[in-house]
Write a protein that holds these residues in place. Sequence first.
Motif, mmCIF file in Angstrom:
data_model
loop_
_atom_site.group_PDB
_atom_site.id
_atom_site.type_symbol
_atom_site.label_atom_id
_atom_site.label_comp_id
_atom_site.label_asym_id
_atom_site.label_seq_id
_atom_site.Cartn_x
_atom_site.Cartn_y
_atom_site.Cartn_z
ATOM 1 N N LEU A 43 0.838 -1.204 0.000
ATOM 2 C CA LEU A 43 0.000 0.000 0.000
ATOM 3 C C LEU A 43 0.870 1.251 0.000
ATOM 4 N N ILE A 44 0.605 2.140 -0.961
ATOM 5 C CA ILE A 44 1.269 3.436 -1.017
ATOM 6 C C ILE A 44 0.269 4.477 -0.548
ATOM 7 N N THR A 45 0.649 5.286 0.414
ATOM 8 C CA THR A 45 -0.284 6.260 0.975
ATOM 9 C C THR A 45 0.282 7.669 0.932
ATOM 10 N N SER A 46 -0.570 8.620 0.655
ATOM 11 C CA SER A 46 -0.253 10.021 0.876
ATOM 12 C C SER A 46 -0.886 10.411 2.204
ATOM 13 N N GLY A 47 -0.915 11.695 2.503
ATOM 14 C CA GLY A 47 -1.715 12.151 3.628
ATOM 15 C C GLY A 47 -0.996 12.644 4.856
ATOM 16 N N ALA A 48 0.322 12.533 4.920
ATOM 17 C CA ALA A 48 1.012 12.957 6.148
ATOM 18 C C ALA A 48 0.805 14.441 6.418
ATOM 19 N N ILE A 49 0.969 15.269 5.400
ATOM 20 C CA ILE A 49 0.791 16.705 5.593
ATOM 21 C C ILE A 49 -0.660 17.020 5.912
ATOM 22 N N ALA A 50 -1.581 16.354 5.208
ATOM 23 C CA ALA A 50 -3.007 16.593 5.445
ATOM 24 C C ALA A 50 -3.409 16.221 6.872
ATOM 25 N N VAL A 51 -2.900 15.096 7.375
ATOM 26 C CA VAL A 51 -3.194 14.696 8.756
ATOM 27 C C VAL A 51 -2.560 15.685 9.725
ATOM 28 N N GLY A 52 -1.350 16.130 9.414
ATOM 29 C CA GLY A 52 -0.699 17.131 10.254
ATOM 30 C C GLY A 52 -1.497 18.422 10.326
ATOM 31 N N MET A 53 -2.046 18.843 9.187
ATOM 32 C CA MET A 53 -2.896 20.030 9.166
ATOM 33 C C MET A 53 -4.120 19.828 10.044
ATOM 34 N N SER A 54 -4.713 18.638 9.953
ATOM 35 C CA SER A 54 -5.902 18.335 10.757
ATOM 36 C C SER A 54 -5.583 18.361 12.244
ATOM 37 N N GLU A 55 -4.466 17.755 12.615
ATOM 38 C CA GLU A 55 -4.091 17.700 14.026
ATOM 39 C C GLU A 55 -3.767 19.085 14.587
ATOM 40 N N MET A 56 -3.246 19.953 13.742
ATOM 41 C CA MET A 56 -2.872 21.296 14.185
ATOM 42 C C MET A 56 -3.992 22.314 13.960
ATOM 43 N N GLY A 57 -5.129 21.858 13.444
ATOM 44 C CA GLY A 57 -6.269 22.744 13.247
ATOM 45 C C GLY A 57 -6.101 23.741 12.124
ATOM 46 N N LEU A 58 -5.316 23.386 11.092
ATOM 47 C CA LEU A 58 -5.092 24.285 9.962
ATOM 48 C C LEU A 58 -6.021 23.919 8.805
ATOM 49 N N GLU A 59 -6.644 24.920 8.203
ATOM 50 C CA GLU A 59 -7.520 24.679 7.064
ATOM 51 C C GLU A 59 -6.812 24.898 5.735
ATOM 52 N N LYS A 60 -5.737 25.665 5.756
ATOM 53 C CA LYS A 60 -5.003 25.985 4.534
ATOM 54 C C LYS A 60 -3.575 25.506 4.643
ATOM 55 N N LYS A 61 -3.112 24.839 3.591
ATOM 56 C CA LYS A 61 -1.736 24.336 3.586
ATOM 57 C C LYS A 61 -0.754 25.501 3.515
ATOM 58 N N PRO A 62 0.255 25.526 4.391
ATOM 59 C CA PRO A 62 1.247 26.614 4.353
ATOM 60 C C PRO A 62 2.100 26.532 3.094
ATOM 61 N N THR A 63 2.720 27.635 2.759
ATOM 62 C CA THR A 63 3.565 27.672 1.568
ATOM 63 C C THR A 63 5.031 27.425 1.886
ATOM 64 N N GLU A 64 5.437 27.666 3.143
ATOM 65 C CA GLU A 64 6.845 27.486 3.497
ATOM 66 C C GLU A 64 7.202 26.001 3.536
ATOM 67 N N ILE A 65 8.341 25.663 2.946
ATOM 68 C CA ILE A 65 8.792 24.277 2.900
ATOM 69 C C ILE A 65 8.992 23.726 4.309
ATOM 70 N N SER A 66 9.599 24.519 5.194
ATOM 71 C CA SER A 66 9.863 24.044 6.548
ATOM 72 C C SER A 66 8.570 23.735 7.292
ATOM 73 N N SER A 67 7.525 24.530 7.051
ATOM 74 C CA SER A 67 6.235 24.279 7.700
ATOM 75 C C SER A 67 5.607 22.992 7.171
ATOM 76 N N LYS A 68 5.737 22.753 5.872
ATOM 77 C CA LYS A 68 5.223 21.514 5.289
ATOM 78 C C LYS A 68 5.964 20.308 5.851
ATOM 79 N N GLN A 69 7.277 20.461 5.990
ATOM 80 C CA GLN A 69 8.076 19.373 6.552
ATOM 81 C C GLN A 69 7.654 19.077 7.986
#
Length: 353
Positions: A43-69
């Motif tokens: 199984l190949i899965t995406s979703g790490a950033i999306a789950v991180g956004m959910s856990e941190m209560g963010l509705e919009k994905k940040p643009t900074e690379i370090s924040s995405k990491q």
Amino acid sequence: MKRIVIKIGSSSLFKGQDFATNKISALAQEIKKIRDSGIEVCLITSGAIAVGMSEMGLEKKPTEISSKQALAAIGQAYLMERYEKIFQTVGIKPAQILLSHDDFGNRDRVKNLNNTISSLFEFGALPIINENDALATEEIKVGDNDTLASMIALNIGAELLVIISDVDGLYDKNPVTNPDAKLIKTVDKVDESIFALAKAPTSKVGTGGMITKIKAAKICCNSGIKMMIVGNGKISSLSQITSGVNLGTEFIEKGKMPVRSNWILSCANVSGKIIVDNGAKDALIKRNSLLSCGILDIKGTFSSGSVVEVADENGKSFAKGVVAFGSDNLKTLDKKGEHRSQVIIHANNLVLL
């Protein structure tokens, strides 16, 4: 059929801001049915950033690379926790593997990856693979888990890649803006006309799009691996694919490119460039090996076993190949006498572009 690779993206893992537990539960049940039929599943899965956004209560994905990491690092732990809870209900133990394209740049590392996955199959575990977004800045920018899935399918010898998407498959026109768009059930050749049908990604949480799925199909079809795009509304029917049922769009071009050549062409990272003279170019086009006497210049730093581009006197790349010498050794080779005919790239390790 002995091995299947299944890829699910962020847009299928989430319903709005909520994790789609029901869909993943259905996926777990279908994977169990497939495994019970004697077929190994990765199984190949995406979703790490999306789950991180959910856990941190963010509705919009940040643009900074370090924040995405950072979000990827947070989300990956929670993502695997959710997979573990769901798959344990059907008696399957998940195993996490994080990769980047760098891991495909060296054949020894690819072999180690294959050995690990084979051992996981022997243990009865389910390999769950994700792009290592916490470190791979380039992949966060381009988001290419579709291609990653095709690389895995190619390198572990899978017969089928299934990409679960938020669309039912490939349409003859954009179904979002064209209500009369028709689903293309079968594609027997991935050519420019098929690439022309792919549009920019429309998902709010995913980073791929139809174009990355077509690229993945091209990699698979080059070596005769079937690929299917399936809408996430049909997850509960997924096990039917083992009986030959087409649940979306099926890519069935049966190419005959050797796996190693396909790896050089599509998977391996390019570490540098070798400029050759016209005589060497003609020899390579005729499927001969590259000799040291035909080299005009070396670009970049690379080691023995790396994949490099080969370019003509005008700097235009026309081939890729695995070098027998590192860049430092190539620069010091004596092109006179015994070293003049040294094989730098063997014909078997060369692919024309």
